[in-house]
Design a protein around this motif. Structure first.
Motif, short mmCIF file in Angstrom:
data_model
loop_
_atom_site.label_atom_id
_atom_site.label_comp_id
_atom_site.label_asym_id
_atom_site.label_seq_id
_atom_site.Cartn_x
_atom_site.Cartn_y
_atom_site.Cartn_z
N VAL A 174 0.83 -1.20 0.00
CA VAL A 174 0.00 0.00 0.00
C VAL A 174 0.87 1.25 0.00
N TYR B 52 0.73 -0.28 10.15
CA TYR B 52 -0.65 -0.18 9.67
C TYR B 52 -1.18 -1.53 9.20
N CYS C 295 -4.67 -3.19 10.53
CA CYS C 295 -5.67 -3.82 9.64
C CYS C 295 -5.95 -5.26 10.05
N SER D 240 -4.53 -4.70 -1.08
CA SER D 240 -3.43 -3.76 -0.88
C SER D 240 -2.98 -3.17 -2.21
N VAL E 161 -5.65 -0.61 -3.52
CA VAL E 161 -5.58 0.67 -2.83
C VAL E 161 -4.38 1.47 -3.31
N GLU F 12 -1.81 8.95 3.78
CA GLU F 12 -2.47 8.14 4.81
C GLU F 12 -3.92 8.55 4.98
N VAL G 37 -5.95 7.05 2.21
CA VAL G 37 -6.14 5.61 2.39
C VAL G 37 -7.26 5.34 3.39
N PHE G 38 -7.26 6.04 4.51
CA PHE G 38 -8.29 5.82 5.53
C PHE G 38 -9.65 6.30 5.05
N SER H 183 -11.00 3.56 3.00
CA SER H 183 -11.51 2.50 3.88
C SER H 183 -12.90 2.84 4.41
N ASN I 92 -14.79 -2.56 7.78
CA ASN I 92 -13.95 -1.54 7.15
C ASN I 92 -14.30 -0.13 7.63
N SER J 291 -11.64 2.22 9.67
CA SER J 291 -11.12 3.51 9.19
C SER J 291 -10.92 4.49 10.34
N TYR K 113 -6.50 0.26 6.73
CA TYR K 113 -6.86 0.34 5.31
C TYR K 113 -7.80 -0.81 4.97
#
Length: 582
Positions: free
Chosen positions: A65, A71, A75, A101, A104, A119, A122-123, A126, A319, A323, A328
């Motif tokens: 990712v 991280y 996850c 992964s 994303v 970051e 990414v969140f 999610s 998910n 988040s 992720y």
């Protein structure tokens, strides 16, 4: 909510806490009271095995990712806990996977964003992925799992395996390259930077690959966590030999403790830009998890029914909650689910045990990972994704179905050179075209009959139908009962194949010498649209001009009513239908 819980919205406050509603919302309430506590030893053993497997894998997948290794542990901690409460599969292990992964990473531009902004994106993905899954569950859209055929899934996952493995070659050889999402870019950057190879890193990574492969060969050692073994060996070698002094890149500081609660950064523009990407990730992640859950339910507990809408809700909530804890997107892992079932897991407790083990690792062992070489993580990723490359499917499809082989190759090559998302979309579009092509050419069988003679051996079960046809002919035209043409279309009747049926009837009626009636068997017709009705009207007018009667057999009641309404709309056309003969 009405669709999900089966109740009017205004009754929701009074009925939400009923037993059936709670069982739908929290599947754990349906199996926990019946749980045999003598089985807890199997769930603990399976959970520990999956936990020691996901710890090194999660740290490695975080590298795909483009995130720090910690991280990956986040996850592997939060989503399994949530799925333990809200998931319906007793075997599915939820957490970080290689394919998710990669997807994303391909949806975001690592090189054009700062680490903090990356970051946050990414969140946000999610969160949106979980929200979309929950919305699809409320709309009872679990049928989306039928949209991707097996050749599409096998094609893009095989391509994803190659992309991931090739993307880790630079780390395995000990140098850095820019982030790339297609195979040609990955290989170009690898070749141009190959001169910066670190021999120590390459030898260490190659040795770890050899150890992992060697531990997988004997059947008695397959349950040994080979990834954990090479992590321990890599840390010891890096610490004893001080490999960072010879250019071997190590993980460095890993924060200790569980993830902190933090809200994703909500920006309307960012959410709008990531909407398509989040939808793609949510659908593919759900399909991956649901297919795994269904597969192992059939293998281990055939009596367990996996509901796609419940899985959508459970996975989506995992998910969405994740988040808020710096996780992720997660989904079901085939390899860890296989290990879970092989050890003998009986329920979702194995997800809880694995999550607790990850938590203990974050609380106690993160300082140990300081000396973990990144080439070791690359070797774990490469050996893990090799298993998802399914070249055997090419041979199988070549022997059985060439059109499905074309779909597989489209998804495979598209994902390699366009990216996973576009490869999937192109393959799905091709699948729909092939489906339309197949439906546009349905099998149409024709039989002719004499006046009072019985049909041949193949058509004897329809002799009662022919008697009814002849009675209709007696009432219409005494001289026309000697020639009856029977047509049967083995497909629904809609715009894709309407012209095909019309042309077939014209061709057969001209080939057959002077039919007095054409009987169209509608037994396999489950639906009819306006385009088909227009074709039937035109066909009826043409047949009447040639003194040929068109009759409809074995119509469903709703289709018969639709045809009658169409015949009343066109005043110059009359339909003679024989009713349901079932």
């Amino acid at each position: 909510l009405h669709q999900l819980y089966g109740m009017p919205f205004f009754d929701l406050p009074q009925k939400l806490l009923t037993r059936d509603s709670l069982y739908t919302l929290l599947p754990i309430l349906s199996w926990l009271p019946r749980y045999k506590w003598t089985d807890i030893k199997y769930d603990i053993a399976a959970g520990i095995t999956c936990g020691v497997t996901v710890i090194p894998q999660g740290m490695a997948y975080a590298m795909i990712v483009g995130l720090p290794p910690i991280y990956g542990l986040y996850c592997a901690f939060v989503p399994p806990l949530v799925y333990f409460l809200f998931g319906s599969s007793p075997h599915l292990i939820v957490g970080p996977t290689a394919v998710m992964s990669l997807m994303v990473a391909q949806e975001l531009s690592l090189d054009s964003l700062s680490p903090e902004d990356y970051e946050a994106q990414v969140f946000l993905i999610s969160f949106m992925t979980g929200a979309i899954n929950i919305l699809l569950s409320i709309c009872r859209a679990g049928f989306v799992e039928n949209f991707l055929s097996h050749p599409v899934i096998s094609g893009f996952t095989s391509a994803a395996g190659i992309l991931i493995a090739c993307g880790q070659l630079a780390t395995l050889f000990g140098f850095k390259v820019p982030h790339s999402s297609t195979l040609d870019q990955i290989l170009y950057h690898f070749v141009t930077q190959f001169k910066h190879t670190n021999l120590w890193a390459f030898l260490l990574g190659l040795g770890c690959i050899a150890i992992i492969v060697a531990l997988r060969i004997p059947s008695k050692l397959r349950l040994v966590p080979s990834a954990l073994v090479v992590v321990v060996l890599g840390i010891l070698l890096a610490w004893l030999l001080r490999l960072e002094n010879v250019g071997v890149e190590i993980v460095g500081h890993v924060p200790r403790g569980p993830p902190r609660i933090s809200l994703p950064t909500f920006h309307w523009q960012s959410m709008f830009n990531l909407l398509v990407q989040s939808f793609t990730i949510s659908v593919i992640g759900f399909m991956e998890a649901f297919s795994i859950a269904k597969t192992f339910a059939l293998r281990c507990k055939p009596s367990v029914r996996i509901s796609p809408n419940r899985e959508l809700f459970g996975l989506g909530l995992a998910n969405l909650v994740g988040s808020f804890f710096s996780s992720y997107p997660a989904t079901g892992s085939f390899s860890r689910t296989a290990v879970n079932a092989r050890v003998g897991a009986r329920s979702g407790f194995s997800n809880l045990v694995a999550a607790v083990l990850v938590l203990l690792t974050m609380l106690l062992l993160t300082p140990v990972f300081y000396y973990l070489p990144k080439t070791v993580l690359a070797s774990i990723i490469i050996t893990a994704v090799i298993n998802i490359i399914d070249f055997g499917e090419i041979i199988f499809l070549f022997k059985t179905c060439k059109l499905d082989l074309l779909v597989f190759l489209t998804a495979f090559t598209g994902a390699l050179f366009l990216g996973v998302k576009w490869g999937v979309l192109v393959a799905v579009f091709l699948s729909l075209l092939l489906l339309a092509f197949r439906l546009s050419r349905p099998n149409i069988s024709s039989k002719s009959f004499g006046s009072r003679n019985l049909p041949d051996e193949e058509m004897k079960p329809l002799s009662c139908i022919i008697d009814v046809v002849l009675k209709q002919l007696d009432a219409v035209e005494e001289s026309g009962k000697e020639n009856v043409l029977f047509l049967e279309m083995e497909a629904p009747f809609f715009f894709v194949n309407a012209n095909r049926l019309q042309d077939s009837i014209r061709e057969v009626s001209r080939t057959f010498q002077g039919p007095s009636a054409i009987v169209l068997d509608m037994f396999y017709c489950t639906d009819i649209d306006s385009s088909s009705l227009h074709c039937l009207v035109a066909l009826q007018q043409e047949m009447l001009s040639r003194s040929i009667i068109l009759l409809f057999l074995r119509c469903r009641s709703d289709i018969r009513e639709t045809i009658i309404r169409a015949s009343s709309h066109f005043n110059d056309v009359s339909f003679i239908e024989l009713g349901d003969l079932q």
